[in-house]
Write an enzyme that holds these catalytic residues in place. Structure first.
Site, PDB file in Angstrom:
ATOM      1  N   CYS A 184      -3.116  -1.923   9.166  1.00 31.32           N
ATOM      2  CA  CYS A 184      -3.521  -1.190   7.965  1.00 31.32           C
ATOM      3  C   CYS A 184      -4.338   0.072   8.220  1.00 31.32           C
ATOM      4  O   CYS A 184      -3.913   1.162   7.842  1.00 31.32           O
ATOM      5  CB  CYS A 184      -4.289  -2.118   7.032  1.00 31.32           C
ATOM      6  SG  CYS A 184      -3.213  -3.363   6.299  1.00 31.32           S
ATOM      7  N   THR A 239       0.855  -1.186   0.000  1.00 29.99           N
ATOM      8  CA  THR A 239       0.000   0.000   0.000  1.00 29.99           C
ATOM      9  C   THR A 239       0.894   1.240   0.000  1.00 29.99           C
ATOM     10  O   THR A 239       1.650   1.454   0.950  1.00 29.99           O
ATOM     11  CB  THR A 239      -0.900  -0.009   1.254  1.00 29.99           C
ATOM     12  OG1 THR A 239      -1.657  -1.220   1.235  1.00 29.99           O
ATOM     13  CG2 THR A 239      -1.834   1.190   1.265  1.00 29.99           C
TER      14      THR A 239
HETATM   15  P1  NAD Z   1       4.737  -7.920   6.813  1.00 31.52           P
HETATM   16  O1  NAD Z   1       5.573  -7.109   7.737  1.00 31.52           O
HETATM   17  O2  NAD Z   1       3.912  -9.031   7.335  1.00 31.52           O
HETATM   18  O3  NAD Z   1       5.670  -8.541   5.670  1.00 31.52           O
HETATM   19  C1  NAD Z   1       6.621  -7.832   4.965  1.00 31.52           C
HETATM   20  C2  NAD Z   1       7.829  -8.729   4.722  1.00 31.52           C
HETATM   21  O4  NAD Z   1       8.732  -8.033   3.868  1.00 31.52           O
HETATM   22  C3  NAD Z   1       8.618  -9.070   5.987  1.00 31.52           C
HETATM   23  O5  NAD Z   1       8.676 -10.467   6.103  1.00 31.52           O
HETATM   24  C4  NAD Z   1       9.991  -8.447   5.748  1.00 31.52           C
HETATM   25  O6  NAD Z   1      11.058  -9.231   6.285  1.00 31.52           O
HETATM   26  C5  NAD Z   1      10.048  -8.419   4.231  1.00 31.52           C
HETATM   27  N1  NAD Z   1      10.998  -7.470   3.659  1.00 31.52           N
HETATM   28  C6  NAD Z   1      11.246  -6.191   4.019  1.00 31.52           C
HETATM   29  N2  NAD Z   1      12.207  -5.661   3.231  1.00 31.52           N
HETATM   30  C7  NAD Z   1      12.555  -6.627   2.341  1.00 31.52           C
HETATM   31  C8  NAD Z   1      13.497  -6.683   1.297  1.00 31.52           C
HETATM   32  N3  NAD Z   1      14.255  -5.636   0.976  1.00 31.52           N
HETATM   33  N4  NAD Z   1      13.613  -7.829   0.600  1.00 31.52           N
HETATM   34  C9  NAD Z   1      12.856  -8.904   0.920  1.00 31.52           C
HETATM   35  N5  NAD Z   1      11.947  -8.906   1.909  1.00 31.52           N
HETATM   36  C10 NAD Z   1      11.796  -7.776   2.612  1.00 31.52           C
HETATM   37  O7  NAD Z   1       3.817  -6.863   6.035  1.00 31.52           O
HETATM   38  P2  NAD Z   1       2.380  -7.141   5.378  1.00 31.52           P
HETATM   39  O8  NAD Z   1       1.332  -7.071   6.434  1.00 31.52           O
HETATM   40  O9  NAD Z   1       2.451  -8.340   4.514  1.00 31.52           O
HETATM   41  O10 NAD Z   1       2.211  -5.828   4.501  1.00 31.52           O
HETATM   42  C11 NAD Z   1       2.933  -5.632   3.304  1.00 31.52           C
HETATM   43  C12 NAD Z   1       2.286  -4.505   2.517  1.00 31.52           C
HETATM   44  O11 NAD Z   1       0.960  -4.890   2.141  1.00 31.52           O
HETATM   45  C13 NAD Z   1       2.134  -3.197   3.293  1.00 31.52           C
HETATM   46  O12 NAD Z   1       2.272  -2.121   2.416  1.00 31.52           O
HETATM   47  C14 NAD Z   1       0.703  -3.277   3.800  1.00 31.52           C
HETATM   48  O13 NAD Z   1       0.153  -1.972   4.035  1.00 31.52           O
HETATM   49  C15 NAD Z   1       0.007  -3.934   2.622  1.00 31.52           C
HETATM   50  N6  NAD Z   1      -1.228  -4.648   2.949  1.00 31.52           N
HETATM   51  C16 NAD Z   1      -1.320  -5.379   4.086  1.00 31.52           C
HETATM   52  C17 NAD Z   1      -2.496  -6.091   4.372  1.00 31.52           C
HETATM   53  C18 NAD Z   1      -2.620  -6.889   5.640  1.00 31.52           C
HETATM   54  O14 NAD Z   1      -3.744  -7.261   5.974  1.00 31.52           O
HETATM   55  N7  NAD Z   1      -1.542  -7.193   6.345  1.00 31.52           N
HETATM   56  C19 NAD Z   1      -3.560  -6.041   3.458  1.00 31.52           C
HETATM   57  C20 NAD Z   1      -3.422  -5.313   2.283  1.00 31.52           C
HETATM   58  C21 NAD Z   1      -2.246  -4.621   2.047  1.00 31.52           C
END
Ligand code: NAD
Length: 433
Positions: A260, A121
């Site tokens: 979020c 996002t």
């Molecule tokens: P999260 O923290 O669960 O996962 C993110 C992952 O990215 C982590 O495991 C981290 O180690 C990894 N990461 C960070 N930098 C990295 C890099 N350079 N190379 C490889 N891996 C890397 O986050 P999430 O909840 O999955 O959210 C991710 C995105 O999706 C955010 O922008 C969030 O706003 C969006 N989003 C989340 C949800 C939700 O319900 N969690 C729903 C829709 C959108």
């Protein structure tokens, strides 16, 4: 199709697994070696209903792989999805450093045409920045397209949401990547909205802020219900039957949280400000949400009179049902605020206790929900886990020094609780609720 997901968290792991489930060849990358090791050993870094079986099935079928190497991920696929965090900064704006880092990493590994898809996002106009960054850092000077493909899954229902999305949004700057994106998503039989990148990015923030607004709206109505003696559940039911409104997101509570809504709301306010528009409506949404927590804490303190030294049992730590995620959880905030008042806590959550231990200390973690009330002055429901409805209320009443129950999620029937002998305080259900 060969697909790479960078960032194997709540979104990345679900996305990768559900892509593999429909037959794509997927490699999930994460920079956290512990996470990748756990996945390679057959473990699960998160709790998400149904996900572990699906991961196992697709790993065994050879369609789902894991690595810590972004280079390997970029080399092996034609389409690279970015699903890294976009956390809030202290001023509410989005920290885009993870997106920038990944863009540079992808650029430095690219040797042939790739489609780079942002699933995180992000603020409107981020796609342009990603394209600029890739251009700058790509030594091989190969062609690429940047696509915005925001994700709308809900934690706790993520697999179902991903497999049956209401719509798939695809933001593009040219027609070149459109067919490939359609091919990725065709198996899900969902409407595909193809638009420009800025609109796609705005859709996500506008949608999440609207949902948060809906929650704050019913929470504000719940205050009126308490002041007037009406019942917010009846009001929500009556409103929700209007198809223009809909019943979802009209559950009054102690407020919304999670990784979020709060962050996307502050981000959208900040984005608007930077673009030159003051989105006052959304500031009010934030204010109502904060007030809702204040009102709940006040309800507890007014009933208990002196909080210092009181013992309270808390049911629920996750930010909502069906997840182990405690990021920005209202339940955790409530616990911390009660601790500040000198309250001693016994807490339970069906799934989130391990993750809670990292942020909530000096409490007693209780593994059986029916034992939480033992020796407590009152019981509090902070998360809407359906299993809490099966709580042994008779036993809870006997275990409590006084049968007082504060329900921040309106799980029980007011009359039945009173019949059972509880002093029962919930949200927006009658005067003095
Ligand atoms: P999260 O923290 O669960 O996962 C993110 C992952 O990215 C982590 O495991 C981290 O180690 C990894 N990461 C960070 N930098 C990295 C890099 N350079 N190379 C490889 N891996 C890397 O986050 P999430 O909840 O999955 O959210 C991710 C995105 O999706 C955010 O922008 C969030 O706003 C969006 N989003 C989340 C949800 C939700 O319900 N969690 C729903 C829709 C959108």
């Amino acid at each position: 199709m060969k697909l790479t997901i960078i960032g194997t968290g709540y979104v990345g792991l679900v996305t990768g697994t559900c892509f593999a489930e429909v037959g794509h060849q997927v490699i999930c990358v994460d920079k956290d070696p512990e996470k990748i090791k756990l996945l390679l050993e057959g473990g699960m870094p998160i709790y998400e209903p149904g996900l572990d079986e699906l991961v196992r099935k697709n790993v065994n079928a050879g369609r789902l792989q894991f690595t810590t190497s972004t280079g390997e991920g970029v080399e092996r696929s034609d389409i690279i999805f970015i699903a890294v965090p976009t956390p809030p900064q202290p001023d509410g704006s989005v920290d885009l450093s993870f997106i920038e880092t990944v863009s540079r990493e992808i650029a430095s590994s690219m040797t042939a045409y790739k489609i780079i898809v942002d699933k995180s996002t992000v603020p409107v106009k981020t796609g342009e920045k990603v394209a600029e960054t890739i251009n700058r850092y790509c030594k091989a000077k190969v062609d690429f397209d940047v696509v915005s493909n925001p994700e709308f899954l809900r934690e706790g229902f993520a697999v179902g949401d991903f497999m049956k999305p209401d719509r798939v949004v695809v933001g593009v700057a040219s027609q070149r990547p459109v067919q490939a994106m359609k091919d990725v998503y065709t198996p899900y039989n969902a409407p595909i909205v193809v638009t420009d990148i800025n609109s796609a990015e705005l859709i996500k923030h506008a949608a999440n802020s609207f949902l948060a607004l809906k929650i704050s709206y019913i929470n504000a109505v719940s205050v009126l219900c308490e002041l007037s003696g009406a019942n917010v559940q009846e009001v929500a039911a009556g409103m929700g039957m209007d198809t223009r409104i809909g019943r979802q997101f009209l559950d009054a509570s102690l407020g919304f949280g999670g990784s979020c809504f709060p962050k996307d709301l502050s981000a959208f306010i900040k984005i608007s400000e930077q673009l030159g528009y003051e989105f006052g409506l959304l500031k009010e949404v934030q204010k109502i949400n904060a007030t809702q927590m204040d009102r709940f804490v006040k309800k507890i303190s007014e009933t208990m009179w002196v909080l210092k030294g009181k013992k309270l049992g808390i049911l629920g730590l996750a930010f909502k049902q069906n997840t182990d995620d405690v990021r920005m959880s209202p339940a955790i905030e409530l616990c911390q605020r009660l601790q500040q008042e000198g309250v001693i806590l016994r807490v339970h959550d069906p799934r989130a206790m391990d993750k809670a231990k990292a942020v909530l200390t000096d409490v007693t973690y209780v593994s059986d929900m029916n034992e939480v009330a033992e020796g407590c002055d009152a019981l509090v429901i902070a998360t809407e886990w359906p299993e809490f409805k099966q709580l042994d209320l008779e036993r809870a009443r006997k275990n409590l020094t006084h049968p007082i129950l504060f329900d921040g999620r309106n799980l029980f029937n007011v009359d039945e609780m009173e019949k059972l002998g509880f002093l029962y305080k919930s949200i927006g259900r009658g005067q003095g609720a």
